[in-house]
Structures are given as structure tokens and as C-alpha cells.
Design a protein around this motif. Structure first.
Motif, short mmCIF file in Angstrom:
data_model
loop_
_atom_site.label_atom_id
_atom_site.label_comp_id
_atom_site.label_asym_id
_atom_site.label_seq_id
_atom_site.Cartn_x
_atom_site.Cartn_y
_atom_site.Cartn_z
N LEU B 25 35.10 38.23 38.19
CA LEU B 25 35.36 38.05 36.77
C LEU B 25 34.83 39.24 35.96
O LEU B 25 35.53 39.80 35.12
N LEU B 28 37.01 42.25 36.45
CA LEU B 28 38.31 42.14 35.77
C LEU B 28 38.15 42.22 34.26
O LEU B 28 39.04 42.68 33.55
N GLN B 29 37.00 41.74 33.76
CA GLN B 29 36.76 41.85 32.33
C GLN B 29 36.69 43.31 31.91
O GLN B 29 37.15 43.70 30.84
N ALA B 47 37.16 28.89 42.46
CA ALA B 47 36.55 29.61 41.35
C ALA B 47 37.18 31.00 41.22
O ALA B 47 37.47 31.48 40.11
N LEU B 49 40.17 31.72 42.33
CA LEU B 49 41.55 31.49 41.96
C LEU B 49 41.70 31.38 40.44
O LEU B 49 42.58 31.97 39.83
N GLN B 50 40.79 30.61 39.85
CA GLN B 50 40.95 30.43 38.40
C GLN B 50 40.63 31.71 37.64
O GLN B 50 41.19 31.95 36.57
N VAL B 51 39.77 32.53 38.20
CA VAL B 51 39.52 33.83 37.58
C VAL B 51 40.82 34.65 37.59
O VAL B 51 41.21 35.24 36.58
N MET B 53 43.85 33.48 37.83
CA MET B 53 44.86 32.85 36.97
C MET B 53 44.61 33.17 35.51
O MET B 53 45.54 33.37 34.73
N ALA B 54 43.35 33.25 35.12
CA ALA B 54 43.04 33.51 33.72
C ALA B 54 43.23 35.00 33.39
O ALA B 54 43.67 35.34 32.30
N ALA B 55 42.89 35.87 34.37
CA ALA B 55 42.94 37.31 34.08
C ALA B 55 44.35 37.89 34.25
O ALA B 55 44.68 38.91 33.66
N ALA B 75 51.12 29.86 41.37
CA ALA B 75 50.02 29.79 40.40
C ALA B 75 49.88 31.06 39.58
O ALA B 75 49.47 31.03 38.43
#
Lengths: 930, 78, 123
Positions: B25, B28-29, B47, B49-51, B53-55, B75
Motif C-alpha cells: 500500500l 502504491l501510494q 489484504a 487484494l484489496q490494496v 483493488m483500491a489502487a 476483481a
């Protein structure tokens, strides 16, 4: 069963009992904060214990209970009767699981649904603090709502190929389920990997992952707060799904899916070949049963259509249905019609798709102990087969472990160092600060030595000295920065708080690595800590001993008592046969000593077997509460003398009669509040159960202030039932009438209730009490109440019996029923009304042959003087003579009740092992003569 | 470490564990145009995966593991 | 042999930890609450402490504060709890814990931590 599980079950029993007790006490003192804290601690302990095992259903319920009690303890939720009810219900469930586990039925997964229901009930109370009268309406409403929200499960988002695949599986007999898994936000901290979990779903046909809410800006995202929802279509049986998701059953919903719900043509509805007659032709072909023709037409049409068109999709479905279930004309017809109208068939309106009932719709966030454990038990897990050696056996409900990464030690070291940094950076100044700094230094020193960096120790020691002198951690922090630069450790402190790897217990003996061979020598430590070897010996003050061991001791002391009894005989022989009087005297002297020791030993073992009556009493608060509530009565239970002790057998024998008496009292004795008020009594009845010791007896008294027993009613009933005749009806006293309730087949209940009815009367109570040599008496004052007194021996373990011989066999007769032994000349025996009698001291005594009574085919033997041996026994107020062949000595024996098939032989009270290894059958005189 | 951070490319390999999510995360930020190579990845913890998906980073290589690829494609391409 | 004191009111948890530690050749003693733990410590201090939070008489925080206030050679302490909130960890550190673990602790993980804190090389 391994010892840890055994320990768990044993502690669980105690804790469950404690929880029950505390809840009962809270009923009377709902504001007692101390009780509440105690109750929380008990539930908390049990939950912690269950977490060591693979009992997710139990842990889930206990976790909800713990949360609820925490809320009550902190005043967020008020204590209420409903709360107590639900907690008791939950604890009963836990008790049931414990029993099943103890019985070896470790598979508790089938209770998943029940556990979710209980959790819901408990969590509702936390959420609302306005407990509804009962849970079902609320629960039902939420399920119904969810079903409304789930009209079509959005199955149209599945690609056609996936739906067609699912359709084929369903046609082949599989049941389809739509599964929605909404992991709790904290699930990562509990070691869960929901993505891994869903990937392991058996017979997975399709799966989708979505964000629960729109993603926050990346800068605000919390990687460790789970925001994912998962939807799956699977062809696995329901049971397999419940098993797979048992650890997170409260976060998952299952909805059965009809295969027709998948038949959803998709695509562009504009365009396509102009073939207006297709629908008409198709209808006719279908009506004519020409399915081959219909398939041919559909195929042609499909070739002419672009595959992206809606009509092409519908045609593909038509062909699939034709292939899969050609006999289903209605479905084919509906598809043909939809091709005509270019609209998706409304399967639900046609009744083909029932509204699926969604299950396990528990939206509450609940604890889920690591579900990775389930995943790791599936063989399909990639990359982990190599770790098989590390996996303990899954026996006894233990979770299996994930492989240990080689980097574990390094990661742990980093985490420990980071934690010490955090500790040293704390800015508070407690009085124990120097101890805290020293402890952190000790931890760091350990890490250095473990890492083989012992050369850094002097510098550490210097830094510790500085830090202690300054009374702050800065010097140590500076040292840390030198030795463990902060880079790369940024989040280690956080990680130390988070059990990133699921912490999973295993059977230690299976999995422990060999003890560290490279322990570094520490010459100083032995002296520095000045420990003494004997410190390690301090053990617990009380022991829990297996019942079988005590029984064995009992048997041994029994044998010893018998063996000891041979000594006087030996002394007699020494004198009479061998003429050595001195030796005879010595033997007698020694006998006296051994006799005393044996008696004391016997007494000591009796003491071990003694247990307090509270063992039986403790269940009454709950029982009385439940029954009185059911009957709509108000009852105050008073327990007295709970510390009174008696032999374990007596206490156990007491349980059932006492239960029955209490039920009777609640059912028939204590009146409803209205009746009581009308009679000028307090609305709340009082039921007192007291115990006291009186010489060698235990007296139990059960009294109530209820309506009492009306002797008139009893008399009429007894007469109506033919238990007494007219003369007796006239003459019988009130007390005698009241005692009639003990007569077999007497029941005072106007109507048989489901509590004490069922035709079981007080005669059963009397029989049970008399079986352990107890007596029961009843006094009652009409309108004022009833008092039942049980008198029981303190111990039933040692019985003094007289040994008699008949037909060559030895029998024991308990001395407390023996009146005398006489020899009666055959001439003095008369036959009156075909019964043998004789006259002893002016009274006619009926005689019975023991051989006849036991079904032995032999006549009583006479001695040389033509006399018969008569053992006179007491039978109520009467005396009866038993004809035997000969009398022998009396002896103390350890009476063991008959078990198994022999238990049905009422003529015997039990058996005893004799000193010579033979077995003595002890007669039950009362049963034998009745 | 099952994630290798190159200049503008994160390469995920084997089983990516929960501990990696925080680092992924953060990276990627810092790198909004970063790409991700999942070719050798067989599983990534939810965890991570959702990073992803969000990024919504560009996926340069999809997983060779077909099952994982199916999951991730649905996804990560919405 | 290193001596470890387990302070926990749940007999099952004590046995669980004892079996893990004894299998790794540590000497283990048990205390049922903080008071008992202090009594045993005063008689002869230990090399490491495993401490539960919620106990009758004297809880884990109280035990640690008292322990750290004693004029004895200080040894590391691991607090083992079921509460997964970070605030509890901070309370534990402030009271004198050196590590905060969440029940149930995996045996291998516990042993790694224990060996590190005791300065033993992990096998």
C-alpha cells in the motif's frame, strides 16, 4: 483423550456450574457489581480455553456471551431476566457440546446453525439494550428483509458460460447455492484470509469480489481493515459449505438457487435476422413434439445471428435446455415465447424459481477464530504440502498448524526489539519505572544472546546503567538506534501487537522441536537468582482423583477387613490345634492393632468419598426458577446446610428423589400468587431445602408453605382407587391418610402436568430412598404447607452382614434387619393355612424357606438334634423367620450394588468380595419377602 | 519477501502474505503510475487484494495460475 | 534450566502453556492469580513470566506493576490476552510487559519468543 482436552472439559464443567450459580445469585442482586465481574471473568475464562481447541461453534457463542457480559459489566446494557435466560441457554449449549466432545463426538459442525442463532440472541441484547420479549420476531423479520433485498441475487452479472455450466451441473443433480461472504472488518487480525477461504470453496462455479463501500482515497486506505465482500455460486452440497465456512458461519449467507434462475439471455436486443415466423414455427414444432426440428431451426437461426445479440444468447439457452431436459416443455415454451417478445422469461412468475430462503443471515460482526485453520485442513492447499511434517494430527479437535516460515525467528526478534523501543519511549513516570527499564533491557539482552551478538552486551549494560541513573529510557533508545537502526522496522512495533500469523495450538508433544541444544551457558544465573530446588515442588493443595481409583481403594480395604477377620480364627487354631497359647495371645494382640489400623483406614477412605450435599442442591436454584416461571408461580428457594457431607453414593442416590419432591412441591404444593393472596399469604411462596447431620444419619428436609395435603381428599382418593377399604376409611387417622401418598399407584394430581405427573408418585421416591437404607416421612398441615423428611445413612459403604448357608451356598443378610437366630425343633413347626409358622416368645412367626424364596430346589436341612435354623428378620413391624441350613459368623463387608443384568434381581441387595476371593451374595430381605 | 519493488513495477511471487499488504500500500501510494506483475503469484492474501483493488494499478502480467487469474480479472478490471 | 512462571486463572490455559514449555525443556511453575504469582516470585524470581490479564484477586496489570516495583533482578514478561485491541497492548507495556500476544498462541511461535527473550538460540 489427551490430558489438555480432559483438563478443558473438567474446567469447563466447573466454570459452567459457576456461571449458573452466579446468574442465580444475580437474580436476587442484579446490581451487584462484584458478581457481575465474577460472571464476566468465568465466561471470559471459558472462551479463552475453548479457543485453544477447534470448537468454533462453542467459541463463537462464548465470545458473544463475553461481549454481552462485558457490556453489562460496564453498564452499557442492563441486566435482565431475558439476558439471564439467553445466557443460560447459551451455557446449556456449551455444556451440550462439552458432553458430545467428551463422548468422542468431536464433530460439532452440525451445531453451527444453532450457535449462530444463540449468538444472534446474545448480540441483539448488546445492540439494543431494549430486549424484545422474544427473539424470533426480530430474527424472522431480518431474514425476511434480506430475502426481499435479494430478489434475483444479481445472477445476470455471471458470464453466460458460468451460468450454463452451473445449469448443467444442476441438471445432473447438484444443488446450487449462492453464497455471500461478508468478512468482519477485523478478520485479518484474527488470522483470516477470506480470499483463501473462498478459493477453497468446494465445487466453485463462479466467484466475484467487490468492495463493500466505494474505496476511500488511497492515502486513507487501511490495508488491514477488510472491506471486501465475496459472492459465489457453488454446486457443493449444503453440508460441505457449512463445513467449509463453519468458522465464519455468522458472516455468510447461503441461498439455494434454482437452475432456471440462471437461464437469463443477455445481449443487444436490437438487430438480428428477420425471421418473423421463427417463433410461430417453433411453437408448432414444440406442440408437435418435433424437438429435432426445433433444434435444427434454432441452430440455423443462431448461425445467422451475431453471437453478441440477445437473441443469440436466448437461442443458446434454448439449445442447452433442449439437450439437457427435452421433456420440460413448459420451460422450452417459455423460452420460445421470450424469443418472440425479446424479453427475459419471468421464471418466478411462472413458478419455476421459488424465492430462495437466505440462511445464516447474521449481519452482526462476530468473532471468528482463525478460519485459515479450516483452509489448511483441506488437501487442495497449494505450496503447503511440503509442510506436512509440521502438521500435527488433527485428533481431539486440535487445529492444525500452518508451516513455520524459516524467517519466523528473525521476524519475532525484530518485533521484540521494536516493542522494547516502544516501551522505553513511554513518557509516563510510574514508581515501577526502573523495573520496567530493567525488564526491557533483559529482553534486549536475550535477543542479543539469541542472535549470537554477545559482544554487544557490555555496551548494552552501560546503556542500562545510564538509563537507570537518569530514570528514563533515552540512553537505551540511543543504544537501540545504534544497534537496530529504525529503517526497515517502521511497522514492526505495530506488528508485534498483531498476531499476523494465526496463533494455533497443536498437541505439543507431537510438534515440539527438539530442545535447544545450543543453550548458552550462564554461570552466574544460578547464584544470582538464588533459587532453591525445593521451590519447584510446591504443588496444588487439592487433588482431583479418578473415581475408579477410590473404588479400588474401597475394594482393597474391604479385602483387608476380611483378611484381618481371619486372625482370631488363626489364634483359636494356634491354641486348640497346636497348643501354643502364647502365640495365640500374640496373634490376638496383633489382631487388635491391625483391627484399629484397618478401621482408621476405612474411616479415612470414607472421608475421601464424602461430598457435600451442595452437589445435589446446586441444581435447584435453576430448576426452581425454570419450573416456577413455567407454572406462573413466585417461589423463593432457601437452601440450608449445603456443607453437610455424606457418602458419594448416598448423595448421588439423593438426587432423583429430591428432584421429584421439589417438582411435586412446586406443582401441587405452592399455589399461584392470586390464590396465595386470596388465602392471606404472601404472593411469593417459600421452599426450603435443608440438610443436617444427626449422629450417623443425614437428615434432609424439604418444606413449603403451600396448600398442604388435605387428608379428606387423600382418604377419598385412596378409597376410590381401592387402596383402602370402607372400615379403614372410617378408622384411619389424618397422619395415616397423608402417608397414603407413598402407596404405590397413588397420585394426587388432579390433572397430569408435564412436570411431576406421568403417573410417577411418591412411592417411587420412597423406594429410591429405602434402597440406600433411608426413610422418608411426611407431615402436612392443610393450608399451611408440607414437610418431607428424608433420613439417610452417612455412608453405605460398609455393611455388617450375617452369613448363612443354604443348599450349600453362602448368603449374607444385612444385620440391621436381623432380629435373632434360633433353632426350632421340627415338631414345633405348624402349618396354618398352608403356611409354616412357629411360636416364638408367645408370638406366631411365619416361616419361609430361603430355598423356596430363591427358587432353589432343596428342602431345609435339620441338624443332629432335628432342629431347623431360623433367622428371624424384621419386616416393617412384623417378624418373619427365614429357614436356612446353618448360621455362620457376622462380617463387615463392602456392599457393591448389582450391575447389568443382575441389577434386575431384586432379591439381592448386592454382592461383596470376600477375603478368600469368593463372592458373597447379600440378600435384600424386604424385596425377597414382598 | 514475496514482493519485489522495482523502479515502477511491483513483482508479486508465490503466496503473498498478510504482512506484505502494508508495504504494498505504501509503495502504491507513492507511485500512482506503478504497474504490477502477478505472473508468478499463486495466491495473495485478501489484504493485498484489496490494496490492489483500491489502487487500481495497471496489471502488466496476469497470473499464470488460471484460477487465480479468473478471480483477479473480475476483481481488478471493473 | 530456565524457570518460567505461568500466571493464569484458567487451568486449561496453564496446562496448554506448560506442555509447550516443558516439551522444550523449560522448568515451569504455575500461579492462579497475581497474588500467588508474586508470592512465588518473592520466594525465588523466575527467568520469564507468562501473564494472563483477567484474573481474580490481582490481575495481570497489577501483577506486572508489582513485579516491576520489586527490588529483584528483572526478567522479561509476556502478557497473553484474548483482547485484540492495541490499547490493551499499550496498557500492558506501561505496566511492565515486554511482549503482548493474543491467545491462543501457536506453540512454535511462543517458543520462538520465549527463546529469544531468554537469550537462547532457536533450533
Amino acid at each position: 483423550m489427551n490430558s489438555l482436552l480432559e483438563q478443558f472439559l473438567s474446567e469447563a464443567r466447573d466454570v459452567l456450574q459457576g456461571i449458573g450459580d452466579k446468574l442465580m445469585q444475580l437474580e436476587n442482586a442484579p446490581d451487584d457489581a462484584g458478581l457481575m465481574t465474577e460472571l464476566f471473568r468465568l465466561v471470559h475464562t471459558l472462551k479463552g480455553n475453548s479457543g485453544l481447541f477447534d470448537f468454533p461453534e462453542m467459541t463463537r457463542v462464548l465470545h458473544a456471551g463475553e461481549d454481552l457480559m462485558d457490556a453489562v459489566r460496564n453498564g452499557r446494557v442492563a441486566y435482565s431476566r431475558i439476558l439471564a435466560d439467553r445466557l443460560l441457554e447459551a451455557m446449556d449449549f456449551v455444556g451440550l457440546l462439552c458432553e458430545e466432545i467428551e463422548a468422542g463426538q468431536g464433530e460439532t459442525a452440525r451445531h453451527a446453525a444453532a450457535s449462530v442463532h444463540l449468538v444472534k440472541g446474545l448480540r441483539e441484547l448488546i445492540a439494543s439494550d431494549e430486549p424484545a420479549e422474544s427473539s424470533p420476531p426480530a430474527a424472522a423479520a431480518s431474514v425476511a428483509e434480506l430475502a426481499e433485498d435479494f430478489p434475483d441475487l444479481a445472477l445476470d452479472r455471471l458470464p453466460e458460460a458460468a451460468r450454463m455450466d452451473a445449469y448443467r451441473r444442476a441438471c445432473a443433480g447438484a444443488s446450487l447455492h449462492w453464497l455471500v461472504y461478508r468478512p468482519s472488518e477485523q478478520c485479518f487480525y484474527q488470522g483470516d484470509d477470506p480470499f483463501f477461504q473462498v478459493r477453497q470453496t468446494p465445487d466453485l462455479l463462479w466467484g466475484g469480489i467487490e468492495a463493500r463501500d466505494p474505496w476511500p482515497p488511497l492515502a486513507e486506505l487501511d490495508a488491514y481493515c477488510c472491506l471486501l465482500d465475496f459472492c459465489l455460486l457453488t454446486a457443493a452440497p449444503r453440508a460441505a459449505l457449512e463445513e467449509q465456512y463453519r468458522y465464519v458461519a455468522d458472516q455468510v449467507t447461503f441461498t439455494p438457487v434454482s437452475r432456471f434462475a440462471l437461464v437469463l439471455p443477455q445481449g443487444d436486443t436490437n438487430g438480428g435476422p428477420v425471421y418473423d415466423d421463427f417463433a410461430t414455427d417453433a411453437r408448432n414444432l414444440l406442440a408437435a413434439g418435433d424437438l429435432a426440428g426445433l433444434a435444427r431451426n434454432a441452430g440455423t437461426m443462431l448461425e445467422l445471428s451475431s453471437p453478441d445479440l440477445w437473441i443469440a444468447s436466448a437461442l443458446r439457452w434454448l439449445r442447452l435446455v433442449l439437450e439437457s431436459e427435452p421433456d420440460n416443455r413448459a420451460v422450452l415454451g417459455a423460452l420460445v415465447e421470450s424469443l418472440n417478445s425479446l424479453t427475459t422469461p419471468d421464471w418466478r412468475a411462472a413458478g419455476w424459481v421459488e424465492r430462495g430462503e437466505t440462511h445464516h443471515a447474521d449481519a452482526a460482526i462476530a468473532h471468528s477464530p482463525s478460519q485459515v485453520a479450516t483452509a489448511s485442513s483441506k488437501p487442495a492447499q497449494p505450496d503447503q504440502a511440503s509442510a506436512a511434517a509440521d502438521q500435527p494430527s488433527a485428533d481431539d479437535g486440535f487445529r492444525s498448524a500452518l508451516p513455520i516460515l524459516p524467517s519466523d525467528a528473525a521476524a519475532a526478534l525484530t518485533a521484540i526489539v521494536a516493542t522494547q523501543r516502544e516501551i522505553l519511549a513511554l513518557s509516563d513516570q510510574p514508581v515501577w519505572l526502573s523495573g520496567r527499564i530493567s525488564a526491557a533491557a533483559a529482553a534486549l539482552s536475550g535477543c542479543l544472546r539469541a542472535a549470537g551478538a554477545a559482544d554487544a552486551l557490555p555496551e548494552l549494560d552501560a546503556a542500562v546503567a545510564r538509563a537507570l541513573a537518569e530514570e528514563r529510557g533515552d540512553a537505551l533508545l540511543a543504544w537501540l538506534d545504534d544497534w537496530f537502526p529504525l529503517d526497515g522496522l517502521a511497522d514492526a512495533g505495530l506488528k508485534a501487537n498483531i498476531p499476523v500469523q494465526p496463533a494455533m495450538p497443536v498437541t505439543p508433544t507431537d510438534t515440539q522441536p527438539a530442545p535447544a541444544p545450543a543453550t548458552q551457558p550462564e554461570p552466574d544465573s544460578e547464584l544470582k537468582f538464588g533459587r532453591r530446588a525445593e521451590d519447584a515442588i510446591a504443588g496444588p493443595k487439592s487433588l482431583k482423583v479418578d473415581q475408579a481409583k477410590i473404588d479400588r481403594l474401597m475394594n482393597l480395604i474391604g479385602e483387608m477387613v476380611v483378611a484381618k477377620n481371619a486372625l482370631p480364627y488363626l489364634a483359636g487354631r494356634a491354641e486348640a490345634v497346636f497348643g501354643v497359647r502364647e502365640l495365640s495371645r500374640d496373634i490376638k494382640g496383633h489382631y487388635a492393632v491391625i483391627n484399629r489400623i484397618a478401621e482408621e483406614m476405612q474411616d479415612a477412605i470414607m472421608q475421601v468419598r464424602m461430598m457435600p450435599v451442595s452437589f445435589v442442591f446446586q441444581r435447584f436454584p435453576r430448576l426452581v426458577r425454570d419450573i416456577s416461571r413455567k407454572l406462573g408461580k413466585e417461589v423463593n428457594l432457601v437452601l440450608e446446610g449445603e456443607d453437610t457431607e455424606a457418602d458419594k453414593n448416598i448423595i448421588e442416590a439423593l438426587a432423583d428423589p429430591l428432584m421429584h419432591i421439589v417438582r411435586n412441591s412446586l406443582d401441587h404444593g405452592i399455589e399461584s400468587p392470586e390464590v396465595r393472596r386470596a388465602a392471606g399469604k404472601p404472593a411469593t411462596g417459600t421452599l426450603t431445602i435443608s440438610a443436617a447431620q444427626e449422629s450417623d444419619r443425614v437428615l434432609i428436609e424439604i418444606r413449603d408453605d403451600g396448600k398442604g395435603i388435605d387428608p379428606g381428599v387423600i382418604k377419598r382418593k385412596a378409597y376410590a382407587k381401592g387402596l383402602i377399604d370402607e372400615t379403614l376409611l372410617e378408622r384411619i387417622s389424618d397422619q395415616e391418610a397423608v402417608n397414603l401418598v407413598f402407596a404405590a399407584g397413588f397420585s394426587t394430581a388432579e390433572q397430569v402436568s408435564d412436570l411431576s405427573g406421568r403417573g410417577v408418585g411418591m412411592d417411587v421416591v420412597r423406594n429410591a430412598v429405602e434402597k440406600v437404607n433411608g426413610t422418608v416421612s411426611l407431615t402436612s398441615e392443610c393450608g399451611r404447607g408440607t414437610r418431607l423428611r428424608l433420613s439417610l445413612p452417612l455412608s453405605m459403604a460398609v455393611t455388617n452382614v450375617m452369613i448363612v448357608v443354604s443348599d450349600g451356598q453362602r448368603f449374607g443378610v444385612p444385620m440391621d434387619s436381623v432380629v435373632e437366630t434360633v433353632r426350632v425343633r421340627r415338631a414345633a413347626i405348624r402349618t396354618i393355612k398352608r403356611s409354616l409358622t412357629t411360636v416364638l416368645r408367645g408370638r406366631i412367626v411365619p416361616l419361609k424357606s430361603i430355598n423356596d424364596l430363591l427358587g432353589l430346589d432343596a428342602a431345609p436341612q435339620v441338624n443332629g438334634d432335628d432342629e431347623l435354623a431360623v433367622l428371624v428378620v424384621r419386616l416393617g413391624d412384623e417378624s418373619v423367620g427365614l429357614l436356612v441350613d446353618d448360621f455362620r459368623e457376622t462380617q463387615d463387608i463392602i456392599l457393591k450394588p448389582m450391575t447389568g443384568v443382575l441389577g434386575g434381581l431384586s432379591a439381592y441387595a448386592g454382592s461383596a468380595l470376600m477375603g478368600d476371593g469368593s463372592v458373597l451374595m447379600v440378600l435384600n430381605v424386604k424385596e425377597m419377602l414382598s | 519477501m514475496t514482493i519485489e519493488f522495482k523502479r515502477n513495477l511491483a513483482v508479486l511471487r508465490d503466496m503473498v502474505t498478510v504482512e506484505e499488504a502494508e508495504g504494498l500500500l505504501e509503495w502504491l501510494q507513492k507511485k500512482p503510475t506503478a504497474k504490477v506483475d502477478l505472473g508468478a503469484c499463486v495466491h495473495l492474501h485478501a489484504a493485498n487484494l484489496q490494496v490492489l483493488m483500491a489502487a487500481k494499478p495497471v496489471i502488466q502480467v496476469w497470473p499464470a495460475d488460471a484460477a487465480l487469474r479468473l478471480w483477479l480479472e473480475s476483481a481488478l478490471t471493473i | 534450566m530456565k524457570r518460567i512462571l505461568i500466571v493464569d486463572d484458567a487451568a486449561t490455559v496453564r496446562l496448554y502453556h506448560r506442555e509447550i514449555l516443558e516439551a522444550a525443556n523449560f522448568t515451569v511453575e504455575e500461579a492462579m492469580n497475581g497474588i500467588e504469582g508474586l508470592e512465588k516470585t518473592l520466594r525465588s524470581p523466575f527467568d520469564l513470566y507468562l501473564v494472563d490479564i483477567n484474573m481474580p484477586k490481582l490481575d495481570g496489570y497489577g501483577f506486572l506493576r508489582e513485579l516491576r516495583g520489586l527490588d529483584l533482578p528483572q526478567a522479561p514478561a509476556i502478557m497473553i490476552s484474548t483482547e485484540a485491541e492495541a490499547s490493551d497492548a499499550r496498557l500492558a507495556y506501561a505496566a511492565g510487559a515486554n511482549l503482548y500476544l493474543i491467545k491462543p498462541v501457536r506453540p512454535n511461535q511462543l517458543l520462538i519468543q520465549v527463546r529469544l527473550l531468554l537469550g537462547e538460540v532457536c533450533p
